[in-house]
Design a protein around this motif. Structure first.
Motif: not given
Length: 126
Positions: A96-106, A117-123
């Motif tokens: 997961c990553g953070a940025r101010s307020y809004f998501c990039p569109r499209l 974050g450092q990440g979490t493994q999904v298998t």
């Protein structure tokens, strides 16, 4: 720098479900958009979903439409990624990553987000 911690990954059979969490430490997520990315071995990190500070969402991958959803609980300072009907091709490290307020569109790239974050493994495997 903002600190994010992912959790909830693990080994799951095809067709199963997992819920990942992205918790903020030392700051409040209230004013931030949170994006979920994943990176499979040998591949670039790709955007999956994003939720804005107000709760609106962006989906960056056709492969997860109808299966993955993102939500947030500002009271718990946490964002969630609910993953259903998992497939082997969903196997990756999820960030997961953070940025101010809004998501990039499209579309989005990791450079659109400031803190990770450092990440979490999904298998996903039988």
């Amino acid at each position: 720098q903002l600190q994010l911690v992912e959790s909830g990954g693990g080994l799951v059979q095809p067709g199963g479900s997992l819920r990942l969490s992205c918790a903020a430490s030392g700051f409040t997520l209230e004013h931030y958009a949170i994006g979920w990315f994943r990176q499979a071995p040998g591949k670039e990190r790709e955007g999956v979903l994003c939720i804005s500070y107000a709760g609106s969402t962006e989906n960056y991958g056709d492969s997860v439409k109808g299966r993955f959803t993102v939500s947030r609980d500002n009271a718990k300072n946490t964002v969630y990624l609910q993953m259903n009907s998992l497939k082997p091709e969903d196997t990756a490290v999820y960030y997961c990553g953070a940025r101010s307020y809004f998501c990039p569109r499209l579309a989005t790239t990791p450079g659109d987000f400031d803190s990770w974050g450092q990440g979490t493994q999904v298998t996903v495997s039988a």
